[in-house]
Design an enzyme around this catalytic site. Structure first.
Site, PDB file in Angstrom:
ATOM      1  N   SER A 443      -2.696 -13.083  -4.397  1.00  0.00           N
ATOM      2  CA  SER A 443      -1.892 -11.910  -4.725  1.00  0.00           C
ATOM      3  C   SER A 443      -1.526 -11.864  -6.201  1.00  0.00           C
ATOM      4  O   SER A 443      -1.012 -10.850  -6.680  1.00  0.00           O
ATOM      5  CB  SER A 443      -0.608 -11.901  -3.889  1.00  0.00           C
ATOM      6  OG  SER A 443       0.144 -13.080  -4.112  1.00  0.00           O
ATOM      7  N   HIS A 464      -7.148  -8.484  -1.233  1.00  0.00           N
ATOM      8  CA  HIS A 464      -5.718  -8.760  -1.178  1.00  0.00           C
ATOM      9  C   HIS A 464      -5.058  -8.013  -0.023  1.00  0.00           C
ATOM     10  O   HIS A 464      -4.938  -6.787  -0.047  1.00  0.00           O
ATOM     11  CB  HIS A 464      -5.076  -8.362  -2.515  1.00  0.00           C
ATOM     12  CG  HIS A 464      -3.586  -8.501  -2.540  1.00  0.00           C
ATOM     13  ND1 HIS A 464      -2.771  -7.672  -3.292  1.00  0.00           N
ATOM     14  CD2 HIS A 464      -2.744  -9.355  -1.906  1.00  0.00           C
ATOM     15  CE1 HIS A 464      -1.515  -8.015  -3.121  1.00  0.00           C
ATOM     16  NE2 HIS A 464      -1.470  -9.030  -2.275  1.00  0.00           N
ATOM     17  N   GLU A 476      -6.132  -4.224  -0.908  1.00  0.00           N
ATOM     18  CA  GLU A 476      -6.496  -4.060  -2.320  1.00  0.00           C
ATOM     19  C   GLU A 476      -7.717  -4.926  -2.617  1.00  0.00           C
ATOM     20  O   GLU A 476      -7.677  -6.146  -2.467  1.00  0.00           O
ATOM     21  CB  GLU A 476      -5.303  -4.479  -3.186  1.00  0.00           C
ATOM     22  CG  GLU A 476      -5.422  -4.152  -4.645  1.00  0.00           C
ATOM     23  CD  GLU A 476      -4.142  -4.478  -5.408  1.00  0.00           C
ATOM     24  OE1 GLU A 476      -3.905  -3.863  -6.455  1.00  0.00           O
ATOM     25  OE2 GLU A 476      -3.376  -5.361  -4.954  1.00  0.00           O
ATOM     26  N   ASN A 514       1.098  -5.203  -7.010  1.00  0.00           N
ATOM     27  CA  ASN A 514       2.142  -6.114  -7.470  1.00  0.00           C
ATOM     28  C   ASN A 514       2.575  -5.799  -8.899  1.00  0.00           C
ATOM     29  O   ASN A 514       3.739  -5.955  -9.261  1.00  0.00           O
ATOM     30  CB  ASN A 514       1.668  -7.565  -7.369  1.00  0.00           C
ATOM     31  CG  ASN A 514       1.698  -8.071  -5.934  1.00  0.00           C
ATOM     32  OD1 ASN A 514       2.397  -7.513  -5.091  1.00  0.00           O
ATOM     33  ND2 ASN A 514       0.934  -9.112  -5.655  1.00  0.00           N
TER      34      ASN A 514
END
Length: 731
Positions: A443, A464, A476, A514
């Site tokens: 991540s 991800h 992702e 993120n």
């Protein structure tokens, strides 16, 4: 080519069969509506026809309205889009009302022809609104079928009579879960709730429909709201019981939507106002409110992101042009929470899975996670013991890497430690087929750096997942510097197999999701450090439509994880690191042992069962509230622009290649105010010139992190938004 087919049998029963060629699911277009109305006219004018069955030649009845039609209605109306929409909606009402009245005498309510809807499977949106206008709804026994009105989920509400008919059929209270929450039911539950009338074995569907048509009496054709003396179930708004219902519904809607979802408020207004007038007037009121919602930019943005763009991405809009890369067998390295979740969703999608961990007990525990999810499904009546056994039979827990020999895709989900990841990469590639694709579920760690451990970096990619894997819809996909097209195609095809929505981004620290959510969390904590009341921070976020305030979200993700990420980021960025004031809050909270929900202590307090109780007042001991609190708009701008500007920078730097992925990824990945359609849609609503002016003000007051990206400044000069530029580029 026709959407509806018409036939009449020897007993005088006409069958109108919906079957759009080249599509797996029927959806209604304006051309299809005209066809349906023409067939209804034919049946009603033919003396030999005794009644009508409306059904589908497909496994399902219909998936709803083609939402692209709404955009075309606006365009065709030129400088009067509201009129174009209203006229289009009223044409639907005319057709459905024609079905409902079925040629009966308007005074005696006799002489009509019975019309029955025979649903072989799923019936959603307009696919239920048409049956609601029929005199009987019969569905086949099909536990996989879904029946309901999910329009509210994409920013609109049932606008072809579904709102008015269901509210009058079930009462405002009874209809609320289906209208305001978009609740979907299988046929048996739909019958129990009163949405439909009968459920019969699939083989008997058409026989029973014909039987009902031939046996129907005049009284069977009169809808309650057309009969003399009709009273709304539960009471109309002017009735004491009905008054309390609508007061409660209004409070519930505002509590759930915080006033930022226009469709919910408009729906309730349509029901409230429509309940006080005759049925045909109520349909006009519904149409006017529906147009009101369609003209709201929020509606268009939600439809575009949550329906059109989401569907395009799921169908492979950005997939490289290579051969099919459907996954045959998956290897998962690491049986912790993420690995176990990945193994479950893959097995549940019909893929054989090898689940590897260092200890057999850990691998078995990972398989046990799947068993736990399946047991919950059995308890809710969603699946059988046989299905559970089938899914679990696809997962092989082991410590033996040789079991990967026949896998065509491997996903590692081990600790966020480059050395550990490098070790398992090497071990796996030793036994994997030469053409296998290797993916990492990291991540935070750069994909290109992790790919250095691979002997075949062109076949190395990031996939991800978000936690919990079985519930989160977004995946992702991250391309490293050397990642090849086949690896991207394999990742996209796998995500499609497990029925999730993919976005593809290029490698960079924190990737896309993120990268954008961290500034939101940080801005919330930064304001607490400044003395802004934590309640103001949290409520400002929720009043903008964020599902969780930044402090609650920090609690959910854990503060010690935040501290770990902060330390690693500081090392990587050196002197350019700008979040030292946020770290002061994070590290102090960790020192106090307040790690978030998992420790039952964070920015919030929790009871013995882990239920959130309220904001922790002790935070004021370290960061006391200032006497001078900022206004609500300032707090909201700080929280929203912190995310949206990072999304623009990701696009500017080439991390993000498609604004559609940016908007869909933001909503599904971290819940960016769904009413807005995503960060790019939100900035388009504000207008680039106004957005830049807000950035300049925020930068002057709070720092360079709010500096408007050059891309946004250039757009401010032209006055053209992100989607206008995209459409121009595509033209």
């Amino acid at each position: 080519m026709t959407d509806f087919h018409y036939s009449v049998d020897s007993d005088g029963v006409a069958t109108i069969t919906w079957d759009i060629q080249g599509k797996s699911m029927n959806v209604l277009s304006m051309e299809g509506l005209a066809e349906l109305e023409a067939h209804i006219d034919t049946a009603l004018s033919d003396e030999a026809v005794k009644g009508v069955i409306i059904t589908s030649a497909k496994a399902d009845f219909a998936g709803g309205m083609d939402l692209n039609v709404i955009a075309r209605m606006k365009e065709m109306a030129g400088d009067q889009p509201e009129k174009g929409l209203f006229d289009g909606i009223m044409s639907m009402h005319r057709c459905l009302r024609k079905i409902e009245r079925a040629g009966m005498d308007p005074k005696t309510l006799k002489g009509g022809k019975p019309v029955v809807a025979a649903l072989p499977g799923t019936a959603l949106g307009i696919g239920l609104e048409i049956p609601l206008a029929c005199h009987r709804i019969i569905a086949a026994e099909n536990p996989k079928a879904k029946i309901g009105l999910p329009e509210i989920m994409v920013g609109i509400f049932p606008g072809a009579g579904g709102t008015t008919r269901l509210a009058r059929k079930l009462g405002a209270m009874g209809a609320a879960p289906f209208l305001l929450e978009g609740k979907l039911s299988d046929p048996k539950k739909a019958k129990s709730a009163g949405l439909i009338d009968e459920v019969v074995p699939a083989d008997d569907l058409m026989t029973r429909a014909k039987e009902w048509v031939l046996g129907a009496k005049d009284a069977d054709l009169v809808k309650p709201w057309d009969a003399k003396g009709y009273k709304m179930p539960g009471g109309a708004p002017y009735h004491p019981a009905g008054f309390m219902t609508f007061v409660g519904a209004s409070a519930m809607i505002n509590g759930k939507t915080q006033g930022v979802y226009p469709a919910a408020k408009a729906l309730l207004s349509a029901v409230y106002e429509g309940a006080q007038v005759p049925f045909d007037t109520a349909l006009k009121i519904e149409a006017r409110w529906f147009v009101h919602v369609l003209m709201n930019p929020s509606s268009g943005a939600m439809i575009r992101s949550l329906f059109i763009n989401k569907e395009a991405l799921e169908k492979g809009a950005n997939r490289p042009q290579v051969a099919d890369e459907k996954v045959r067998k998956l290897g998962v390295l690491g049986a912790g929470m993420m690995g176990a979740g990945i193994a479950y969703v893959a097995a549940n999608a019909g893929i054989d899975v090898v689940l590897i961990d260092a200890q057999q007990a850990a691998a078995e525990k990972g398989k046990g996670y799947a068993e736990g999810v399946l047991d919950k499904g059995i308890k809710r009546g969603k699946l059988s013991e046989a299905k559970k056994a089938e899914v679990l039979g696809r997962i092989t827990p082991t410590t033996d890497y040789d079991a990967l020999a026949s896998c065509d895709l491997v996903i590692e989900a081990v600790f966020e430690d480059p050395k550990v990841k490098a070790e398992v990469t090497t071990k796996a590639e030793t036994v994997l087929p030469d053409d296998a694709i290797f993916a990492t579920n990291t991540s935070t760690l750069p994909i290109s750096d992790l790919a250095k451990a691979s002997a075949r970096p062109g076949q190395f990619i990031g996939i991800h997942f978000f936690s919990p894997v079985d519930k989160m819809l977004l995946v992702e996909i991250i391309k490293g510097r050397e990642t090849g097209d086949r690896a991207v195609a394999k990742a996209l095809d796998f995500v499609r197999q497990i029925r999730k929505t993919p976005i593809v981004v290029n490698d960079a620290r924190f990737f896309y999701a993120n990268r954008c959510i961290i500034p939101y969390l940080n801005e919330g904590m930064r304001m607490v450090r400044e003395g802004v009341a934590p309640a103001l921070v949290e409520n400002a976020a929720k009043l903008m439509g964020m599902p969780l305030g930044p402090l609650q979200l920090v609690d959910e993700t854990s503060l010690d994880l935040g501290a770990k990420i902060a330390k690693a980021t500081r090392v990587a960025m050196g002197d350019s690191y700008a979040d030292g004031d946020v770290d002061e809050v994070v590290f102090w909270m960790v020192e106090q042992g307040r790690l978030g929900r998992k420790s039952a202590a964070g920015f919030y307090t929790y009871d013995d069962k882990g239920k959130r109780q309220g904001l922790w007042q002790g935070i004021a001991d370290k960061f006391p509230k200032s006497d001078d609190q900022p206004d609500l708009i300032t707090v909201q701008h700080r929280l929203m622009f912190a995310q949206a500007l990072e999304a623009v920078r990701a696009l500017e730097e080439g991390v993000l290649e498609d604004i559609r992925e940016g908007d869909v990824g933001a909503i599904l990945g971290w819940g960016f105010a769904p009413w807005s359609g995503g960060p790019f849609s939100w900035l388009d609503m504000l207008g680039p010139e106004f957005a830049v002016s807000v950035c300049d003000d925020l930068e002057a007051r709070f720092g360079a992190r709010f500096s408007a990206p050059e891309l946004l400044r250039q757009m401010a000069k032209t006055g053209r938004g992100f989607y206008a530029n995209r459409e121009s580029a595509a033209a």
